[in-house]
Enzyme design. Sequence first.
Site, PDB file in Angstrom:
ATOM      1  N   LEU A 123       0.824  -1.215   0.000  1.00 27.84           N
ATOM      2  CA  LEU A 123       0.000   0.000   0.000  1.00 27.84           C
ATOM      3  C   LEU A 123       0.859   1.266   0.000  1.00 27.84           C
ATOM      4  O   LEU A 123       1.672   1.470   0.904  1.00 27.84           O
ATOM      5  CB  LEU A 123      -0.920  -0.012   1.237  1.00 27.84           C
ATOM      6  CG  LEU A 123      -1.883   1.172   1.335  1.00 27.84           C
ATOM      7  CD1 LEU A 123      -2.927   1.122   0.240  1.00 27.84           C
ATOM      8  CD2 LEU A 123      -2.537   1.207   2.714  1.00 27.84           C
ATOM      9  N   ASP A 124       0.654   2.111  -0.991  1.00 28.92           N
ATOM     10  CA  ASP A 124       1.335   3.407  -1.084  1.00 28.92           C
ATOM     11  C   ASP A 124       2.853   3.283  -1.155  1.00 28.92           C
ATOM     12  O   ASP A 124       3.582   4.232  -0.839  1.00 28.92           O
ATOM     13  CB  ASP A 124       0.936   4.323   0.103  1.00 28.92           C
ATOM     14  CG  ASP A 124      -0.557   4.571   0.152  1.00 28.92           C
ATOM     15  OD1 ASP A 124      -1.207   4.518  -0.908  1.00 28.92           O
ATOM     16  OD2 ASP A 124      -1.083   4.804   1.254  1.00 28.92           O
ATOM     17  N   GLU A 125       3.340   2.105  -1.550  1.00 26.78           N
ATOM     18  CA  GLU A 125       4.791   1.885  -1.596  1.00 26.78           C
ATOM     19  C   GLU A 125       5.315   1.725  -3.023  1.00 26.78           C
ATOM     20  O   GLU A 125       6.495   1.471  -3.222  1.00 26.78           O
ATOM     21  CB  GLU A 125       5.165   0.629  -0.781  1.00 26.78           C
ATOM     22  CG  GLU A 125       4.884   0.701   0.698  1.00 26.78           C
ATOM     23  CD  GLU A 125       5.961   1.451   1.474  1.00 26.78           C
ATOM     24  OE1 GLU A 125       6.833   2.090   0.855  1.00 26.78           O
ATOM     25  OE2 GLU A 125       5.905   1.407   2.719  1.00 26.78           O
TER      26      GLU A 125
END
Lengths: 300, 300, 300, 300
Positions: D243-245
């Site tokens: 996530l969001d990486e």
Amino acid sequence: MSVQHMKVTKRIDPKYQNEAVLLVKCPDKPGIVAVLSEFLHTFDANIIESSQYSTNPENGTFFIRLAYYCDQLADKAEQMEKNFAGIARAFDMHYEFHYRAQTKRAAIFVSKEPHCLLELLWEYQNGDLNMDIGVVISNYEDSRDMVEALGIPFYYIPANKDIREQVEAQQIALMEEFEIDVLILARYMQILTPNFVKHFENRIINIHHSFLPAFIGADPYARAFARGVKLIGATSHYVTNDLDEGPIIEQDVERVDHRSDVKELRKIGSKIERRVLAKAVKWHVENRILVEGNKTIVFH
Amino acid sequence: MSVQHMKVTKRIDPKYQNEAVLLVKCPDKPGIVAVLSEFLHTFDANIIESSQYSTNPENGTFFIRLAYYCDQLADKAEQMEKNFAGIARAFDMHYEFHYRAQTKRAAIFVSKEPHCLLELLWEYQNGDLNMDIGVVISNYEDSRDMVEALGIPFYYIPANKDIREQVEAQQIALMEEFEIDVLILARYMQILTPNFVKHFENRIINIHHSFLPAFIGADPYARAFARGVKLIGATSHYVTNDLDEGPIIEQDVERVDHRSDVKELRKIGSKIERRVLAKAVKWHVENRILVEGNKTIVFH
Amino acid sequence: MSVQHMKVTKRIDPKYQNEAVLLVKCPDKPGIVAVLSEFLHTFDANIIESSQYSTNPENGTFFIRLAYYCDQLADKAEQMEKNFAGIARAFDMHYEFHYRAQTKRAAIFVSKEPHCLLELLWEYQNGDLNMDIGVVISNYEDSRDMVEALGIPFYYIPANKDIREQVEAQQIALMEEFEIDVLILARYMQILTPNFVKHFENRIINIHHSFLPAFIGADPYARAFARGVKLIGATSHYVTNDLDEGPIIEQDVERVDHRSDVKELRKIGSKIERRVLAKAVKWHVENRILVEGNKTIVFH
Amino acid sequence: MSVQHMKVTKRIDPKYQNEAVLLVKCPDKPGIVAVLSEFLHTFDANIIESSQYSTNPENGTFFIRLAYYCDQLADKAEQMEKNFAGIARAFDMHYEFHYRAQTKRAAIFVSKEPHCLLELLWEYQNGDLNMDIGVVISNYEDSRDMVEALGIPFYYIPANKDIREQVEAQQIALMEEFEIDVLILARYMQILTPNFVKHFENRIINIHHSFLPAFIGADPYARAFARGVKLIGATSHYVTNDLDEGPIIEQDVERVDHRSDVKELRKIGSKIERRVLAKAVKWHVENRILVEGNKTIVFH
């Protein structure tokens, strides 16, 4: 075009019925803030925001913006203004009371390029602009659909320098009919006459597509390209009779480089224009701006 | 290192002898501004700058910064503070009087990298920082010459985590000897103990080399490189006992891209760090900052 | 002032002995990149960086910067340049070979304000500028100490418009004596004659304290204040005989507002000036710039 | 919702029929540029833009983007790709040919907030995005009108974590039906499963409403407010299963201060989000991006 609408009345927004702004400009002297805050306190008004500026504490000009909340403001406003008149005389004040519930009404003038109009319509729909849009006037038909889709009257008034006076007479009639408080030139590519400007002093907001005072006048992007600048910009200002010389409200720039041709500069510039104009309009309708000579005091 | 200097006394700058700042924080209620401005007016003090903020006009916290000019302030200050105590009690105020003539004295802590120290020395020489630099302390000898060339005492105090308490005892003694008002960690790469931090609550300003809360802790540039960010930043904040978690005073960023390796990020970052720290220090010594919980109110 | 030094010879930096840059400008036509990369490949040179630009793929002008690494470059350079002359003729090329090991030598001209000089000295000490500073020349004595402290010769040459030719003769003699490659006007407040400029075409870098073309000429901060702009800027450009009209290398701006008086604008501006000039100098000495008419191509 | 459309075929834009981009990633070694430019020259292709990058000239990874113009490209493309396969094997290359005339087709996923969708629709109408919008999918009905007004199919697919697999099956079917090349999550507030992400590796572009890696996960504006940051930002990245990486494509920030509450941060942030996402999409469809590990190389 025919002008046959019923007289409109301004929208009152009851949510803000107890909020107001007092703008003051006067010669600086000790005790002004005390007098103003005592005045508000007398009416049980609570200062929500306060910003002041003095050109020079010794013998300069003093500016203040006081946003206040006051229970039953509608009942008190008349008495407040009456009482304030005495203070204003004593201190030689220019002053303005603005009642937040009396939503300001804007007219937007636009020519062919719609990006600034679109941004304003979008901010307006979002509730980000504390104003109503009374009318949109254009010398092109292009924007009619998007304007009328929002229930906003759209007037197509062809314009060129030969019919300028007649066009402006129509426009002024519309401004009066719609009780317009502020005119926004959202890339309206027509020169206004001194007579028109005088009607709406410090109430016409223009967007110029350069970082003024660079590239005053026509076709700034082509001239920016020719000069090889590394930044392009946009400037929002009040309109005066000196072309692109009115009091600047807001400016911004973006970085460009040798690869950007004039078309690319226009694209980048259009994004600057729309955000700079939207900010200037927002600050105007929030009564954050005082004009002093050819400059603005903008209280954020 | 030996601590044998004479007791220093603060420099009084007669140019500013009639200027002061009053910072106030209290529960919001109507009439505060009236009371404060009436108070100043009673002493013939003229408000030069006024900025206020309220977390919530209904039942929030109210903050104000009043900069004022007052003839013969030195003679009146004691009486003013005495009178103000009553007001403060009535409104449950936290308040601070700062007299501009009483130039604040800073200690700068630095490790190996001198860029932030250099920027502060440069702003100080320019007259851009309203403070004196009482002493520079470093765990490296590198900066000695540039500091002593300006007539500023330089103390080399080797530091590591095994001798932390002893080192901090020396540092605290120096802070007292030099009557230090504010500590600036200009890339000082040592952790401070809770005891040390408590001595100087809201008076230690650090520069962290990332846009916090990203990259808390060690080696943020290497981690920024590994993450492939397109902006790097720096953050100046008051030091608390939670590493890199204190109230943020100022942040800024610069654009980077895939071509920037860690060394290049450090170079770009060092320019951000020095300007961000210099701004935070300037605002602190101009008494523009109030701390509320873990946040700052910075009155520009 | 007397000019009695020994003839200096340029510093060779062995660390970079196998690195070079080839800059090319010519009419665009298909196959240029293939010819250039084949040329380099023939000498076992590996392209490290390559940037190109064409004003128009059809019949425009083509620009390319090729940074390459080549084992035993010193032994091959003469033959490479000889071979390249044929290619250049065939394609009607303007071209420049720059060998990174032959560190460029700069002269810095400064008047009273030292901030731009200081920034360059600081970047130079840090190793951020791939150049040597051969000499600093000033019409004031103020900067002598900080320059000589770094072992850099400092010449005080009083200047005014009545003795301009004589002053420039001295300066040109120094440029020759110190084998200067690039002149940096770091807030040097004297006009240069066409004769002087011609000596150093596209090798004199000036910093002007406005976002050109706004505020060409004297005292731009005072004029920016008078105009009430919301952004101030600085511009670095090559000097030509048209005042402030030479090819722009870099520009930047900072936000200001009504509260900034002229003195404050100067302070804010000085920070813009120093970073804009430092960038322009860095790009020049890294051979990233090609001049085309009155514009620059800067390959980042 | 039913999926009964006819199989669509991609739009061919004859204006660009002779333009293509070649993206290459391979182990760095001398001579690659010579081989590539010789290859293009053999087919009489003229390089319009060329950008390259090497993680390390010695033994790093080499990246290049070559935009070229080639008369009768349609006739030559097959042979070019065939010939290139041999080069690619010899140099162990990852490579992609992108033909500009084969306009990429995007799907836009959106939830309730329309600002990012609106910006994309606007750029698309302006001709600023070199793509078609094949379909818009939303778990809310709000955006239907503005999408269908442009003749773009709109699918309302309610979504929540309990029906995720079934929803994604519908979505994948639509992606196939519309021959979608790139998925744009324009504030689509649903988590995608690893299965979905795998289908569209490096082809799903998300906008996250913080300057990652700060404020990963839910409600970043509320957390930015709580932390008292002085800048807020937005990040566009390719979606991976962390996530969001995923690899960051673009980031930007705006300055805020203590006066901005969460609602105000959201408003300011929405303007950052829309411009950051629009840039990332533009660069993707112009084939300017190569992904390397968790980072992007973006060739401007």
